[in-house]
Design a protein around this motif. Structure first.
Motif, PDB file in Angstrom:
ATOM      1  N   LYS A  63      -4.021   3.467  -1.253  1.00 11.07           N
ATOM      2  CA  LYS A  63      -3.305   4.351  -0.340  1.00 11.07           C
ATOM      3  C   LYS A  63      -3.661   5.799  -0.645  1.00 11.07           C
ATOM      4  O   LYS A  63      -4.192   6.108  -1.722  1.00 11.07           O
ATOM      5  N   ILE A 103      -1.654   9.122  -1.203  1.00  9.07           N
ATOM      6  CA  ILE A 103      -0.274   9.539  -1.488  1.00  9.07           C
ATOM      7  C   ILE A 103      -0.238  11.051  -1.615  1.00  9.07           C
ATOM      8  O   ILE A 103      -1.037  11.643  -2.359  1.00  9.07           O
ATOM      9  N   ASP A 131      -0.515   8.423   3.510  1.00  5.95           N
ATOM     10  CA  ASP A 131       0.279   7.286   3.966  1.00  5.95           C
ATOM     11  C   ASP A 131       1.758   7.503   3.662  1.00  5.95           C
ATOM     12  O   ASP A 131       2.627   7.118   4.447  1.00  5.95           O
ATOM     13  N   GLU A 132       2.024   8.093   2.505  1.00  2.80           N
ATOM     14  CA  GLU A 132       3.392   8.449   2.145  1.00  2.80           C
ATOM     15  C   GLU A 132       3.381   9.731   1.328  1.00  2.80           C
ATOM     16  O   GLU A 132       2.361  10.118   0.755  1.00  2.80           O
ATOM     17  N   ILE A 133       4.532  10.404   1.296  1.00  4.35           N
ATOM     18  CA  ILE A 133       4.628  11.707   0.638  1.00  4.35           C
ATOM     19  C   ILE A 133       5.847  11.721  -0.280  1.00  4.35           C
ATOM     20  O   ILE A 133       6.948  11.311   0.122  1.00  4.35           O
ATOM     21  N   LEU A 134       5.620  12.202  -1.509  1.00  6.41           N
ATOM     22  CA  LEU A 134       6.710  12.411  -2.454  1.00  6.41           C
ATOM     23  C   LEU A 134       7.042  13.898  -2.490  1.00  6.41           C
ATOM     24  O   LEU A 134       6.140  14.736  -2.552  1.00  6.41           O
ATOM     25  N   ARG A 184      11.219  10.469  -0.832  1.00  5.54           N
ATOM     26  CA  ARG A 184       9.966   9.742  -0.606  1.00  5.54           C
ATOM     27  C   ARG A 184       9.894   9.400   0.877  1.00  5.54           C
ATOM     28  O   ARG A 184      10.837   8.826   1.436  1.00  5.54           O
ATOM     29  N   HIS A 185       8.792   9.762   1.538  1.00  8.50           N
ATOM     30  CA  HIS A 185       8.697   9.635   2.995  1.00  8.50           C
ATOM     31  C   HIS A 185       7.453   8.847   3.393  1.00  8.50           C
ATOM     32  O   HIS A 185       6.367   9.069   2.842  1.00  8.50           O
ATOM     33  N   GLN A 186       7.595   7.970   4.363  1.00  7.19           N
ATOM     34  CA  GLN A 186       6.442   7.421   5.062  1.00  7.19           C
ATOM     35  C   GLN A 186       6.025   8.446   6.112  1.00  7.19           C
ATOM     36  O   GLN A 186       6.870   9.091   6.736  1.00  7.19           O
ATOM     37  N   THR A 187       4.727   8.621   6.314  1.00 10.45           N
ATOM     38  CA  THR A 187       4.280   9.717   7.175  1.00 10.45           C
ATOM     39  C   THR A 187       4.336   9.388   8.664  1.00 10.45           C
ATOM     40  O   THR A 187       4.272  10.296   9.492  1.00 10.45           O
ATOM     41  N   LEU A 198       6.769  11.427  10.703  1.00 13.29           N
ATOM     42  CA  LEU A 198       7.314  12.505   9.877  1.00 13.29           C
ATOM     43  C   LEU A 198       6.939  13.868  10.457  1.00 13.29           C
ATOM     44  O   LEU A 198       5.818  14.070  10.922  1.00 13.29           O
TER      45      LEU A 198
END
Length: 505
Positions: free
Chosen positions: A32, A34, A212-215, A225-228, A231
């Motif tokens: 992924k 990240i 794919d996702e963001i911290l 913690r987010h899925q993009t 978003l």
């Protein structure tokens, strides 16, 4: 499948009892991209340095690809971690080719990686002589080469059966949008081959597009913690600051004068290799104006500013400042006339890296804390430094803290505070918001707004067209070494200027 990265109660405290990482436990899935975002000083680079084996945690465990991280060399060669640092981290006197040779150490320097490096650089659209010393590279080309070097290192690890984890710590800051787009496509292909990427960035739209996702990190902890998918930027900003950061910073009404503060006529400038990078450039900047120049990094903008400021020979052209023809620009003369420079490379150009926060905040501002120009008033100097720390929101443990202990964003704030503290009449700013979080960028523009009410004129260069459309009275486009058009933001669009900058329109 086991996590690419696993942290168990990881903490790190620096001298002065500053907790940069506070009991973080998290698992990051493999294959992924990240993203990690957060305010300046949130601990983003610290936690990445721990994952890469640069730093040891005070407590907790760090696992990569199912193996504990023990030290830097083991993190690379056994766990498969490669990192592009927040600041350029290459031997300045070695060429790019020599750096590549060190990736495959042999009795005789190997050149086997050069063709592949040239191929990747061509894909990114970077024309780079690999025999050039890294200290002579423009910052944009330098960062592109560091990324390519890291990708080659990952290819070597993958050929040995490892699953690379590549950390890009604000590494794409100086890349133009076109290069970022190509890099994104390349990273996506590598994800399918088992790679994992961790990207630290303050460019929130970019990180949403790529990851794919963001911290979100705040105060040494993972806050959210987010899925993009779906978003939006405002959600990230709210997670970072518990508030909205407005886009409209400055009102240009009744500020810009009719007089010309600075006129550049038919400028011609060469780079360090002798190539003409500015040719026939003409630009007029009005008194009290914030004038933006949209430009891809490393395409002559730094050489142009250096020629204005007397740091580089002006091959041809005429420079006029406040109606005075400047025949032989020099740093001493330009400073005397009230011109200040904010460089794009804070490490090489902007900061005294062996000095303290105190040294770097007050350097060059002796007129504010000396009596008669000779006798230093220590109390006034300390008060000046403390005022700048407060006004620019600099996070530091104290005035005597080494400048290199600060986060990259806070180092940038120190540099900006010192330059803006000079009460300049004209500010030349190269990519001024690079390394700043959204709140820091907003603060910078608010300070510029305050100072231009005191007759400050600003000429800023940046690839961030949207940002300049908000802050600037006019925006010019620099392409092929010259100004190809000047526009009023209300009468154009980000898309239109982007097409002009790219040569499409």
């Amino acid at each position: 499948m086991q996590p690419a990265v696993k942290l168990v109660n990881v903490s790190k405290t620096f001298v002065g009892n500053v907790r940069a990482v506070d009991s973080i436990s998290i698992e990051l899935d493999p294959c992924k991209i990240i993203g990690i975002v957060g305010p300046n000083g949130a601990g983003k680079s610290t936690i990445m340095n721990i994952v890469a084996g640069y730093l040891f945690p005070d407590a907790g465990e760090v696992w990569v690809n199912g193996l504990p991280v023990v030290d830097f060399h083991q993190a690379i060669n056994v766990c498969g971690v490669v990192k592009v640092d927040q600041h350029p981290n290459l031997a300045p006197h070695l060429s790019a080719a020599q750096h590549l040779a060190m990736l495959q150490p042999t009795f005789r320097p190997s050149k086997t990686l050069i063709p592949r490096a040239e191929q990747l650089l061509r894909q990114l659209g970077v024309d780079l002589d690999l025999d050039l010393r890294t200290e002579d590279m423009p910052i944009g080309h330098l960062r592109a080469f560091e990324i390519v070097k890291a990708l080659l290192q990952c290819e070597i690890l993958r050929s040995r059966g490892l699953r690379p984890v590549l950390i890009l710590d604000e590494a794409t800051n100086f890349l133009p949008v076109s290069q970022k787009s190509v890099l994104k496509q390349h990273l996506r292909k590598l994800v399918a081959d088992g790679y994992t990427f961790i990207m630290v960035s303050h460019d929130l739209p970019e990180i949403i597009d790529v990851a794919d996702e963001i911290l979100v990190m705040v105060g040494g902890k993972i806050r959210t913690r987010h899925q993009t998918a779906g978003l939006v930027v405002s959600s990230l900003v709210k997670s970072m600051f518990d508030t909205e950061v407005g886009e409209k910073i400055v009102s240009a009404a009744n500020v810009v004068g009719n007089a010309e503060a600075m006129v550049l006529e038919d400028f011609q400038v060469r780079d360090d290799r002798g190539n003409i990078v500015v040719n026939g450039l003409t630009l007029r900047v009005f008194s009290g104006e914030i004038h933006g120049v949209a430009v891809f990094p490393g395409t002559g903008e730094k050489e142009l500013v250096e020629s204005i400021f007397g740091l580089r020979k002006l091959e041809r052209g005429r420079l006029t400042i406040f109606g005075q023809n400047i025949r032989n620009p020099s740093v001493q003369l330009l400073r005397k006339m009230g011109v200040a420079l904010l460089s794009d490379d804070r490490i090489r150009d902007g900061l005294l890296t062996d000095g303290s926060v105190y040294d770097n905040l007050t350097l060059g501002l002796s007129d504010k804390y000396t009596r008669g120009g000779f006798i230093i008033d220590t109390k006034r100097r300390t008060q000046l430094a403390e005022t700048l720390i407060r006004e620019y929101g600099i996070v530091t443990r104290g005035l005597k803290e080494p400048i290199t202990n600060l986060s990259g964003g806070n180092m940038q704030r120190v540099y900006i505070a010192r330059v803006l503290g000079r009460d300049a009449r004209i500010l030349l700013a190269l990519h001024p918001t690079t390394g700043l979080d959204p709140m820091g960028s907003s603060l910078l523009f608010q300070k510029i707004s305050e100072l231009r009410s005191k007759n400050l004129t600003v000429l800023m260069f940046s690839p961030n067209i949207k940002e300049m459309m908000i802050i600037c009275d006019r925006v010019s486009v620099m392409r092929d070494g010259k100004i190809v058009g000047t526009f009023i933001p209300a009468q154009t669009s980000v898309e239109s200027l982007g097409m002009i900058l790219s040569g499409v329109q």
